[in-house]
Design a protein around this motif. Sequence first.
Motif, PDB file in Angstrom:
ATOM      1  N   ALA A   5       0.795  -1.353  -0.168  1.00  0.00           N
ATOM      2  CA  ALA A   5      -0.089  -0.018  -0.012  1.00  0.00           C
ATOM      3  C   ALA A   5       0.938   1.362   0.179  1.00  0.00           C
ATOM      4  N   ASP A   6       2.119   1.046   0.344  1.00  0.00           N
ATOM      5  CA  ASP A   6       2.871   2.090   0.587  1.00  0.00           C
ATOM      6  C   ASP A   6       3.998   2.510  -0.641  1.00  0.00           C
ATOM      7  N   TYR A   7       3.727   1.622  -1.656  1.00  0.00           N
ATOM      8  CA  TYR A   7       4.712   1.495  -2.404  1.00  0.00           C
ATOM      9  C   TYR A   7       4.757   2.757  -3.410  1.00  0.00           C
ATOM     10  N   ARG A   8       6.149   3.363  -3.495  1.00  0.00           N
ATOM     11  CA  ARG A   8       6.402   4.583  -4.663  1.00  0.00           C
ATOM     12  C   ARG A   8       7.616   4.356  -5.429  1.00  0.00           C
ATOM     13  N   GLY A   9       7.271   4.022  -6.787  1.00  0.00           N
ATOM     14  CA  GLY A   9       8.424   3.648  -7.613  1.00  0.00           C
ATOM     15  C   GLY A   9       8.590   5.120  -8.381  1.00  0.00           C
ATOM     16  N   LEU A  24      12.743   2.096 -22.851  1.00  0.00           N
ATOM     17  CA  LEU A  24      11.338   1.482 -22.662  1.00  0.00           C
ATOM     18  C   LEU A  24      11.264   0.453 -21.665  1.00  0.00           C
ATOM     19  N   VAL A  25      12.070  -0.737 -21.935  1.00  0.00           N
ATOM     20  CA  VAL A  25      12.141  -1.788 -21.066  1.00  0.00           C
ATOM     21  C   VAL A  25      12.282  -1.372 -19.487  1.00  0.00           C
ATOM     22  N   ALA A  26      13.295  -0.457 -19.342  1.00  0.00           N
ATOM     23  CA  ALA A  26      13.446  -0.135 -17.842  1.00  0.00           C
ATOM     24  C   ALA A  26      12.241   0.700 -17.339  1.00  0.00           C
ATOM     25  N   ALA A  27      11.611   1.626 -18.160  1.00  0.00           N
ATOM     26  CA  ALA A  27      10.529   2.162 -17.669  1.00  0.00           C
ATOM     27  C   ALA A  27       9.370   1.406 -17.675  1.00  0.00           C
ATOM     28  N   LEU A  28       8.856   0.620 -18.418  1.00  0.00           N
ATOM     29  CA  LEU A  28       7.943  -0.539 -18.317  1.00  0.00           C
ATOM     30  C   LEU A  28       8.068  -1.288 -17.137  1.00  0.00           C
ATOM     31  N   GLY A  29       9.410  -1.662 -16.912  1.00  0.00           N
ATOM     32  CA  GLY A  29       9.455  -2.417 -15.634  1.00  0.00           C
ATOM     33  C   GLY A  29       9.003  -2.015 -14.458  1.00  0.00           C
ATOM     34  N   SER A  30       9.586  -0.607 -14.367  1.00  0.00           N
ATOM     35  CA  SER A  30       9.456   0.237 -12.821  1.00  0.00           C
ATOM     36  C   SER A  30       7.748   0.208 -12.649  1.00  0.00           C
ATOM     37  N   TYR A  31       7.293   0.808 -14.222  1.00  0.00           N
ATOM     38  CA  TYR A  31       5.630   1.105 -13.924  1.00  0.00           C
ATOM     39  C   TYR A  31       4.969  -0.271 -13.591  1.00  0.00           C
ATOM     40  N   LEU A  32       5.147  -1.304 -14.321  1.00  0.00           N
ATOM     41  CA  LEU A  32       4.623  -2.462 -14.114  1.00  0.00           C
ATOM     42  C   LEU A  32       4.668  -2.959 -12.455  1.00  0.00           C
ATOM     43  N   ASP A  33       5.819  -2.763 -11.968  1.00  0.00           N
ATOM     44  CA  ASP A  33       6.168  -3.168 -10.472  1.00  0.00           C
ATOM     45  C   ASP A  33       5.082  -2.209  -9.568  1.00  0.00           C
ATOM     46  N   ALA A  34       5.144  -1.014  -9.970  1.00  0.00           N
ATOM     47  CA  ALA A  34       4.483  -0.153  -8.934  1.00  0.00           C
ATOM     48  C   ALA A  34       2.942  -0.343  -9.209  1.00  0.00           C
ATOM     49  N   ARG A  35       2.514  -0.304 -10.335  1.00  0.00           N
ATOM     50  CA  ARG A  35       1.136  -0.529 -10.571  1.00  0.00           C
ATOM     51  C   ARG A  35       0.720  -1.935 -10.072  1.00  0.00           C
ATOM     52  N   ALA A  36       1.324  -3.059 -10.378  1.00  0.00           N
ATOM     53  CA  ALA A  36       1.027  -4.449  -9.880  1.00  0.00           C
ATOM     54  C   ALA A  36       0.842  -4.530  -8.250  1.00  0.00           C
ATOM     55  N   ALA A  37       1.547  -3.525  -7.675  1.00  0.00           N
ATOM     56  CA  ALA A  37       1.696  -3.375  -6.201  1.00  0.00           C
ATOM     57  C   ALA A  37       0.513  -2.274  -5.681  1.00  0.00           C
ATOM     58  N   GLY A  38      -0.289  -2.053  -6.500  1.00  0.00           N
ATOM     59  CA  GLY A  38      -1.150  -1.059  -6.079  1.00  0.00           C
ATOM     60  C   GLY A  38      -0.454   0.592  -5.786  1.00  0.00           C
ATOM     61  N   GLY A  39       0.664   0.723  -6.161  1.00  0.00           N
ATOM     62  CA  GLY A  39       1.493   1.938  -5.627  1.00  0.00           C
ATOM     63  C   GLY A  39       1.604   3.171  -6.665  1.00  0.00           C
ATOM     64  N   ARG A  40       2.284   3.976  -6.368  1.00  0.00           N
ATOM     65  CA  ARG A  40       2.404   5.279  -7.236  1.00  0.00           C
ATOM     66  C   ARG A  40       3.637   5.134  -7.890  1.00  0.00           C
ATOM     67  N   TRP A  41       3.616   5.708  -9.268  1.00  0.00           N
ATOM     68  CA  TRP A  41       4.611   5.628 -10.125  1.00  0.00           C
ATOM     69  C   TRP A  41       4.952   7.088 -10.459  1.00  0.00           C
ATOM     70  N   LEU A  42       6.354   7.407 -10.178  1.00  0.00           N
ATOM     71  CA  LEU A  42       6.676   8.778 -10.438  1.00  0.00           C
ATOM     72  C   LEU A  42       7.481   8.931 -11.634  1.00  0.00           C
ATOM     73  N   VAL A  43       7.822  10.247 -11.976  1.00  0.00           N
ATOM     74  CA  VAL A  43       9.040  10.581 -13.128  1.00  0.00           C
ATOM     75  C   VAL A  43       9.669  11.772 -12.804  1.00  0.00           C
ATOM     76  N   ARG A  44      11.135  11.484 -12.976  1.00  0.00           N
ATOM     77  CA  ARG A  44      11.966  12.579 -12.376  1.00  0.00           C
ATOM     78  C   ARG A  44      12.990  12.538 -13.438  1.00  0.00           C
ATOM     79  N   ILE A  45      13.166  13.761 -14.181  1.00  0.00           N
ATOM     80  CA  ILE A  45      14.326  14.137 -15.173  1.00  0.00           C
ATOM     81  C   ILE A  45      15.601  14.483 -14.554  1.00  0.00           C
ATOM     82  N   GLU A  46      16.391  13.603 -14.682  1.00  0.00           N
ATOM     83  CA  GLU A  46      17.775  13.781 -14.148  1.00  0.00           C
ATOM     84  C   GLU A  46      18.850  14.551 -14.892  1.00  0.00           C
ATOM     85  N   ASP A  47      18.497  16.093 -15.150  1.00  0.00           N
ATOM     86  CA  ASP A  47      19.283  16.951 -16.032  1.00  0.00           C
ATOM     87  C   ASP A  47      20.268  17.513 -15.422  1.00  0.00           C
ATOM     88  N   ILE A  48      20.836  17.000 -14.198  1.00  0.00           N
ATOM     89  CA  ILE A  48      22.060  17.680 -13.565  1.00  0.00           C
ATOM     90  C   ILE A  48      23.035  18.175 -14.538  1.00  0.00           C
TER      91      ILE A  48
END
Length: 296
Positions: A5-9, A24-48
């Motif tokens: 219930a607390d999952y945040r990916g 795409l494979v990395a994004a999809l893997g993280s997305y599916l893992d979050a959604r299958a856990a009923g968690g939230r999925w965030l996007v961060r742009i690492e533009d440092i």
Amino acid sequence: MTSLADYRGRFAPTPSGPLHFGSLVAALGSYLDARAAGGRWLVRIEDIDPPRCPEGADTTILRQLETFGLEWDEAVCWQRERYATYQQALDQLIEQKLAYPCSCSRKQWQSHDIYPGWCRNGVCEPGKPVAWRLRSDLAQRPITWQDRLFGHQQFDPAELGDVVLKRKDHLWAYQLAVVVDDAAQGITDVVRGLDLLDNTPWQRQLQVALGFPEPRYLHLPLVVTPEGQKLSKQNLAPALAEDDKSVRRQLFQALQALDQAPPEALATEPPASQLHWGVAHWSVAWLSPVRHRLSP
């Protein structure tokens, strides 16, 4: 262990160019893992690293994610807006004597496998520009964790060297920024490519030193070229095609690359249907540690 219930990916690309199939494979893997856990999925742009980030690449990446149906749950985080927070973390490490200034250049220590720590007890060449490094010998060690695919991991970060936290050109380095932002965003589960597994020991040292919680880790097998090279922008991996037919085909191939064995009939279905199936059938147990090779 984190409750579902607390999952945040999160998915955290560097905007050095458009997404390719490996992304795409990395994004999809993280997305599916979050959604299958009923968690939230965030996007961060690492533009440092602005010199590596052409104008508009970040918006291209966000458009690509939307095209493939990968919708995020909260406002996008841009690292370029968080420099002050990174400085606060570095100041904390300096106060703990876990970070030090270093004037050495890569050319000076190129005969060594890792940086030898010459500036640990004082800058070797005062007056020259300095980077800031982590005292990997004084921070928590050894580092152990249980990767959800690759199992028990143990590293002594001192054998990996004193990683740079802030560069001589005053730009922030990946290791510090990713740790600070994962903590700030409450990330409980990091799902990313296997190429980042050996970055985890430094990141865990920083989490301990800064008092941050440790997320769970799942490192996904890499997508490689027929010659065995990692599929990456550096290797001129082509950008994802965004016409409807190609999107359906590539998303299906990404499910296959994640060893989820989607039925062939799914290949022509729209992204929403493919993602619905992927979430309902997601299984880490099906993942193989073997690299996925693209067909020539």
